[in-house]
Design a protein around this motif. Sequence first.
Motif, PDB file in Angstrom:
ATOM      1  N   LYS A 182     120.515  -5.386 -29.730  1.00  0.00           N
ATOM      2  CA  LYS A 182     120.888  -6.941 -29.227  1.00  0.00           C
ATOM      3  C   LYS A 182     121.907  -6.568 -27.939  1.00  0.00           C
ATOM      4  O   LYS A 182     122.668  -5.666 -27.825  1.00  0.00           O
ATOM      5  CB  LYS A 182     121.739  -7.536 -30.326  1.00  0.00           C
ATOM      6  N   SER A 183     121.675  -7.556 -27.040  1.00  0.00           N
ATOM      7  CA  SER A 183     122.456  -7.653 -25.772  1.00  0.00           C
ATOM      8  C   SER A 183     122.379  -8.940 -25.431  1.00  0.00           C
ATOM      9  O   SER A 183     121.646 -10.025 -25.700  1.00  0.00           O
ATOM     10  CB  SER A 183     121.840  -6.818 -24.830  1.00  0.00           C
ATOM     11  N   THR A 184     123.680  -9.293 -24.533  1.00  0.00           N
ATOM     12  CA  THR A 184     123.741 -10.632 -23.898  1.00  0.00           C
ATOM     13  C   THR A 184     123.919 -10.493 -22.689  1.00  0.00           C
ATOM     14  O   THR A 184     124.584  -9.572 -21.999  1.00  0.00           O
ATOM     15  CB  THR A 184     125.075 -11.456 -24.475  1.00  0.00           C
ATOM     16  N   SER A 185     123.359 -11.486 -21.733  1.00  0.00           N
ATOM     17  CA  SER A 185     123.622 -11.325 -20.441  1.00  0.00           C
ATOM     18  C   SER A 185     123.358 -12.667 -19.718  1.00  0.00           C
ATOM     19  O   SER A 185     123.344 -13.637 -20.709  1.00  0.00           O
ATOM     20  CB  SER A 185     122.642 -10.365 -19.631  1.00  0.00           C
ATOM     21  N   LYS A 186     123.448 -12.922 -18.376  1.00  0.00           N
ATOM     22  CA  LYS A 186     123.270 -14.394 -17.708  1.00  0.00           C
ATOM     23  C   LYS A 186     121.987 -13.991 -16.628  1.00  0.00           C
ATOM     24  O   LYS A 186     121.890 -13.060 -16.284  1.00  0.00           O
ATOM     25  CB  LYS A 186     124.565 -14.686 -17.025  1.00  0.00           C
ATOM     26  N   LEU A 187     121.444 -15.094 -16.245  1.00  0.00           N
ATOM     27  CA  LEU A 187     120.138 -15.083 -15.625  1.00  0.00           C
ATOM     28  C   LEU A 187     120.515 -16.723 -14.829  1.00  0.00           C
ATOM     29  O   LEU A 187     120.487 -17.496 -15.315  1.00  0.00           O
ATOM     30  CB  LEU A 187     118.974 -15.214 -16.280  1.00  0.00           C
ATOM     31  N   SER A 188     120.219 -16.770 -13.522  1.00  0.00           N
ATOM     32  CA  SER A 188     120.457 -17.911 -12.711  1.00  0.00           C
ATOM     33  C   SER A 188     119.099 -17.894 -12.006  1.00  0.00           C
ATOM     34  O   SER A 188     118.219 -17.114 -11.614  1.00  0.00           O
ATOM     35  CB  SER A 188     121.468 -17.887 -12.008  1.00  0.00           C
ATOM     36  N   PHE A 189     118.552 -19.385 -12.061  1.00  0.00           N
ATOM     37  CA  PHE A 189     117.556 -19.673 -11.117  1.00  0.00           C
ATOM     38  C   PHE A 189     117.762 -20.454  -9.946  1.00  0.00           C
ATOM     39  O   PHE A 189     118.522 -21.362 -10.231  1.00  0.00           O
ATOM     40  CB  PHE A 189     116.346 -20.395 -11.822  1.00  0.00           C
ATOM     41  N   HIS A 190     117.391 -20.300  -8.653  1.00  0.00           N
ATOM     42  CA  HIS A 190     117.727 -21.148  -7.522  1.00  0.00           C
ATOM     43  C   HIS A 190     116.641 -20.928  -6.401  1.00  0.00           C
ATOM     44  O   HIS A 190     115.818 -20.037  -6.610  1.00  0.00           O
ATOM     45  CB  HIS A 190     119.120 -20.734  -7.033  1.00  0.00           C
ATOM     46  N   LEU A 191     116.474 -21.720  -5.531  1.00  0.00           N
ATOM     47  CA  LEU A 191     115.553 -21.968  -4.540  1.00  0.00           C
ATOM     48  C   LEU A 191     116.327 -21.204  -3.326  1.00  0.00           C
ATOM     49  O   LEU A 191     117.224 -21.493  -2.888  1.00  0.00           O
ATOM     50  CB  LEU A 191     115.178 -23.141  -4.101  1.00  0.00           C
ATOM     51  N   VAL A 192     115.365 -20.154  -2.548  1.00  0.00           N
ATOM     52  CA  VAL A 192     115.886 -19.618  -1.476  1.00  0.00           C
ATOM     53  C   VAL A 192     114.566 -19.716  -0.493  1.00  0.00           C
ATOM     54  O   VAL A 192     113.536 -19.278  -0.871  1.00  0.00           O
ATOM     55  CB  VAL A 192     116.159 -18.130  -1.618  1.00  0.00           C
ATOM     56  N   ASN A 193     114.724 -20.481   0.421  1.00  0.00           N
ATOM     57  CA  ASN A 193     113.713 -20.600   1.472  1.00  0.00           C
ATOM     58  C   ASN A 193     112.338 -21.186   0.663  1.00  0.00           C
ATOM     59  O   ASN A 193     111.450 -20.804   1.180  1.00  0.00           O
ATOM     60  CB  ASN A 193     113.381 -19.056   2.318  1.00  0.00           C
ATOM     61  N   GLY A 194     112.546 -22.138  -0.091  1.00  0.00           N
ATOM     62  CA  GLY A 194     111.481 -22.840  -0.722  1.00  0.00           C
ATOM     63  C   GLY A 194     110.925 -21.820  -2.111  1.00  0.00           C
ATOM     64  O   GLY A 194     109.840 -22.232  -2.512  1.00  0.00           O
ATOM     65  N   LYS A 195     111.407 -20.830  -2.249  1.00  0.00           N
ATOM     66  CA  LYS A 195     110.993 -19.941  -3.314  1.00  0.00           C
ATOM     67  C   LYS A 195     111.922 -19.957  -4.294  1.00  0.00           C
ATOM     68  O   LYS A 195     113.173 -19.876  -4.332  1.00  0.00           O
ATOM     69  CB  LYS A 195     110.604 -18.464  -2.702  1.00  0.00           C
ATOM     70  N   LEU A 196     111.240 -19.796  -5.583  1.00  0.00           N
ATOM     71  CA  LEU A 196     112.090 -19.947  -7.073  1.00  0.00           C
ATOM     72  C   LEU A 196     112.571 -18.485  -7.095  1.00  0.00           C
ATOM     73  O   LEU A 196     111.824 -17.436  -7.024  1.00  0.00           O
ATOM     74  CB  LEU A 196     110.966 -20.335  -8.147  1.00  0.00           C
ATOM     75  N   VAL A 197     113.819 -18.311  -7.195  1.00  0.00           N
ATOM     76  CA  VAL A 197     114.477 -16.797  -7.325  1.00  0.00           C
ATOM     77  C   VAL A 197     115.335 -16.639  -8.295  1.00  0.00           C
ATOM     78  O   VAL A 197     116.473 -17.459  -8.652  1.00  0.00           O
ATOM     79  CB  VAL A 197     115.145 -16.484  -5.766  1.00  0.00           C
ATOM     80  N   PRO A 198     115.030 -15.710  -9.289  1.00  0.00           N
ATOM     81  CA  PRO A 198     116.225 -15.563 -10.408  1.00  0.00           C
ATOM     82  C   PRO A 198     117.190 -14.537  -9.797  1.00  0.00           C
ATOM     83  O   PRO A 198     116.897 -13.738  -8.940  1.00  0.00           O
ATOM     84  CB  PRO A 198     115.298 -14.810 -11.238  1.00  0.00           C
ATOM     85  N   LYS A 199     118.426 -14.546 -10.680  1.00  0.00           N
ATOM     86  CA  LYS A 199     119.125 -13.158 -10.206  1.00  0.00           C
ATOM     87  C   LYS A 199     119.827 -13.146 -11.830  1.00  0.00           C
ATOM     88  O   LYS A 199     120.046 -13.917 -12.328  1.00  0.00           O
ATOM     89  CB  LYS A 199     120.621 -13.802  -9.359  1.00  0.00           C
ATOM     90  N   TRP A 200     119.818 -11.779 -12.198  1.00  0.00           N
ATOM     91  CA  TRP A 200     120.243 -11.199 -13.496  1.00  0.00           C
ATOM     92  C   TRP A 200     121.476 -10.579 -13.374  1.00  0.00           C
ATOM     93  O   TRP A 200     121.830  -9.688 -12.341  1.00  0.00           O
ATOM     94  CB  TRP A 200     119.072 -10.438 -13.991  1.00  0.00           C
ATOM     95  N   TYR A 201     122.291 -10.927 -14.367  1.00  0.00           N
ATOM     96  CA  TYR A 201     123.559 -10.329 -14.495  1.00  0.00           C
ATOM     97  C   TYR A 201     123.789  -9.747 -15.767  1.00  0.00           C
ATOM     98  O   TYR A 201     123.860 -10.391 -16.758  1.00  0.00           O
ATOM     99  CB  TYR A 201     124.749 -11.491 -14.427  1.00  0.00           C
ATOM    100  N   ASN A 202     123.611  -8.233 -15.708  1.00  0.00           N
ATOM    101  CA  ASN A 202     123.841  -7.537 -16.971  1.00  0.00           C
ATOM    102  C   ASN A 202     124.214  -6.208 -16.591  1.00  0.00           C
ATOM    103  O   ASN A 202     123.662  -5.297 -16.377  1.00  0.00           O
ATOM    104  CB  ASN A 202     122.477  -7.314 -17.392  1.00  0.00           C
ATOM    105  N   HIS A 203     125.493  -5.877 -17.152  1.00  0.00           N
ATOM    106  CA  HIS A 203     126.169  -4.571 -17.296  1.00  0.00           C
ATOM    107  C   HIS A 203     125.937  -3.553 -16.221  1.00  0.00           C
ATOM    108  O   HIS A 203     125.332  -2.462 -16.652  1.00  0.00           O
ATOM    109  CB  HIS A 203     125.791  -4.041 -18.801  1.00  0.00           C
ATOM    110  N   ASP A 204     126.118  -3.882 -15.014  1.00  0.00           N
ATOM    111  CA  ASP A 204     125.890  -3.112 -13.894  1.00  0.00           C
ATOM    112  C   ASP A 204     124.433  -2.710 -13.595  1.00  0.00           C
ATOM    113  O   ASP A 204     124.368  -1.695 -12.694  1.00  0.00           O
ATOM    114  CB  ASP A 204     126.869  -1.705 -14.182  1.00  0.00           C
TER     115      ASP A 204
END
Length: 161
Positions: free
Chosen positions: A64-86
């Motif tokens: 099992k693991s825990t992390s974070k993920l964000s979704f946002h728009l960049v230049n009209g495109k949906l972009v994810p960013k994943w934050y997980n242990h380096d």
Amino acid sequence: MKKVVLTTGLVLFSALSSGTSLNALAPVRLSVSAQSYDPRLFGIWEVHTVVIDSDCKYVKEGLKSTSKLSFHLVNGKLVPKWYNHDWDLVANRLFKLNDDNKLLWVRENKLQRGKHLWVAKSTDIFNIQNRDYITAESDVEQYLNGRYTGDYKTISYLKKL
């Protein structure tokens, strides 16, 4: 490990609690147009992941693991960013909406530890349950210093922060 072929018929499951109202079960509708993405998708999500099947000696079933993920728009495109242990995102080859309003993300992440370079090639399918809850199923190929070490499958539960 049983191989899974990702098709539009891939079975995804939801783990919604039994006390949820019918309005909360309504799917979040997404569109190809950036202006019509449901704004409730954007923001930061806490991700709880469980390995459900593995033939990789470095990743055990049940891990099992825990992390974070964000979704946002960049230049009209949906972009994810994943934050997980380096781990660093090094390839974001495909991120699109499927015809059935599920999100498909094909990515590569790397982790450098001393002389060891780990690479994980992942195909993730996000199933948006409601404005505060998403489930995701992932198939991952793992590499160590360029050599294939096996693959594994995970299920993740995302909760909006």
